[in-house]
Design an enzyme around this catalytic site. Structure first.
Site, PDB file in Angstrom:
ATOM      1  CG  HIS A  40      36.875  19.521 -30.606  1.00 46.77           C
ATOM      2  ND1 HIS A  40      37.832  20.497 -30.560  1.00 46.77           N
ATOM      3  CD2 HIS A  40      36.975  18.864 -29.440  1.00 46.77           C
ATOM      4  CE1 HIS A  40      38.497  20.445 -29.432  1.00 46.77           C
ATOM      5  NE2 HIS A  40      37.986  19.449 -28.728  1.00 46.77           N
ATOM      6  CG  HIS A  81      35.571  18.145 -20.824  1.00 46.77           C
ATOM      7  ND1 HIS A  81      36.061  19.374 -20.442  1.00 46.77           N
ATOM      8  CD2 HIS A  81      36.056  17.906 -22.070  1.00 46.77           C
ATOM      9  CE1 HIS A  81      36.816  19.866 -21.421  1.00 46.77           C
ATOM     10  NE2 HIS A  81      36.827  18.996 -22.417  1.00 46.77           N
TER      11      HIS A  81
END
Length: 390
Positions: A198, A299
């Protein structure tokens, strides 16, 4: 055929509001769905959709590239994440309309079927809200991983790395190493494990320290080891670690992906088809990745329209690797949506119906109206009060 209206339907899914875009035409019953979900930017995205409507109304929805150019070029200013998310949803809906008009699945318009099934991965306990388990208790964490795999998956993405900024402390490194090794031991060699940093490490050095302790479990890839947008730094990191890297969910333009390809900065790219220009942008990004010998792993932690869009894209994309899915995010997923994402042996089956094969029960959706989201990023604070990257 002409476009007569664009409407948004918002469905609250706790951590995000799903934003669905419905493009209507003057042909009775013919319309298309797209998804413009952008975490914690719901009202801004709806406003962007409304601003773009003037460039779209009255146009023939089958002229997809033409309308894409109208939205992006007439906007004059670079659109950024909010504007391109709105563009992406409208673009998706146009593909849905065109495929329905021709009576074929969208993947037929993208070049045709190149695979017989689409491999997917999920998150811990399918990312179900309220069911997550932290890594503090490694045994409980591993049990949740095992429980998830038993749901029919052979691939899972996990978060091992804590908020860290510019330091990888020895206790954190040892705990991450122990957790990763325990997960691999629990699931065995046949399950693909991915891990998402992240962008928490604030420097390549911190990212490398964590990658080095995870690399022995042979992850399929490490996602966003550093913050996106610095292709040369990512390329430098890639040459110093023994692990495939991936990035792309927070990149939007062809130029950004071309830089990754030119520098061979990652092994796999992860464009989000609800942010990178829809299928029109996604097809071009996939070609760039193929030229750069990179796999593509789209994604998608979002809603059912985004999932259906990704499914059709994956069926027709030669350099596709694996698809992120979020079908289990909320317990009422299948009550509100009729969708084509059917899991069998860790894969989605190839849909055969016209368009994306998605339908939204708007009456059921209205039972989950817009609400301020629970924002997990608010917890991203270091011990001294510094705001970290979530």
């Amino acid at each position: 055929m002409k476009i007569t209206a664009i409407r948004t339907v918002v469905v609250n899914a706790i951590h995000r509001n799903w934003v669905f875009v419905k493009v209507e035409t003057d042909q009775p019953g013919l319309y298309g769905w797209g998804e413009a979900t952008l975490e914690w930017k719901t009202r801004a995205v709806i406003g962007a959709v409304e601003d773009l409507e003037q460039f779209v109304l009255g146009q023939d929805p089958r002229r997809i590239e033409h309308i894409f150019a109208r939205m992006t070029k007439f906007s004059f200013w670079p659109l950024g994440s909010i504007g391109l998310t709105a563009v992406s949803a409208i673009d998706q809906a146009l593909w849905d309309i065109k495929a329905k008009d021709l009576g074929v699945p969208v993947w037929q318009l993208l070049g045709g079927q190149v695979r017989d099934r689409v491999r997917v991965y999920t998150h811990l306990r399918r990312a179900r809200i309220g069911a997550q388990v932290g890594t503090n208790d490694i045994g409980a964490f591993c049990a949740a991983v095992e429980e998830t795999i038993a749901m029919g998956y052979n691939a899972i993405k996990l978060g091992f790395v804590p908020y860290c900024a510019y330091e990888a402390t020895v206790p954190d490194l040892l705990h991450v190493e122990k957790t990763a090794m325990a997960v691999r031991e629990r699931v065995g060699p046949d399950v693909a494990i991915m891990t998402d940093f992240h962008g928490r490490p604030a420097s390549p050095e911190v990212a490398k320290a964590f990658i080095d302790v995870i690399a022995p479990i042979r992850p399929l890839f490490v996602e966003e080891p550093i913050q996106p947008g610095h292709a040369s730094a990512m390329a430098g990191l890639a040459r110093r670690v023994d692990c495939p890297l991936a990035t792309g969910e927070r990149l939007f333009t062809l130029r950004e992906f071309a830089e990754l390809a030119e520098l061979q900065a990652v092994a796999h790219i992860q464009p989000d088809l609800s942010h990178c220009g829809g299928l029109t942008g996604g097809k071009k990004i996939a070609a760039i990745a193929e030229a750069g010998q990179m796999g593509i792993a789209p994604h998608n932690p979002m809603g059912p329209v985004a999932g259906a869009v990704a499914l059709h894209f994956d069926v027709a994309t030669p350099n596709f690797l694996i698809q992120e899915e979020a079908v289990g995010l909320v317990p009422w997923f299948d009550e509100v949506f009729d969708h084509p994402m059917r899991l069998k042996d860790g894969c989605w089956e190839v849909p055969t119906g016209p368009g994306f094969g998605i339908e939204i029960n708007e009456e059921a959706a209205a039972r989950h109206p817009f609400a301020p989201e629970i924002v997990p990023a608010l917890e991203a604070v270091l011990g001294d009060g510094t705001i970290a990257s979530w």
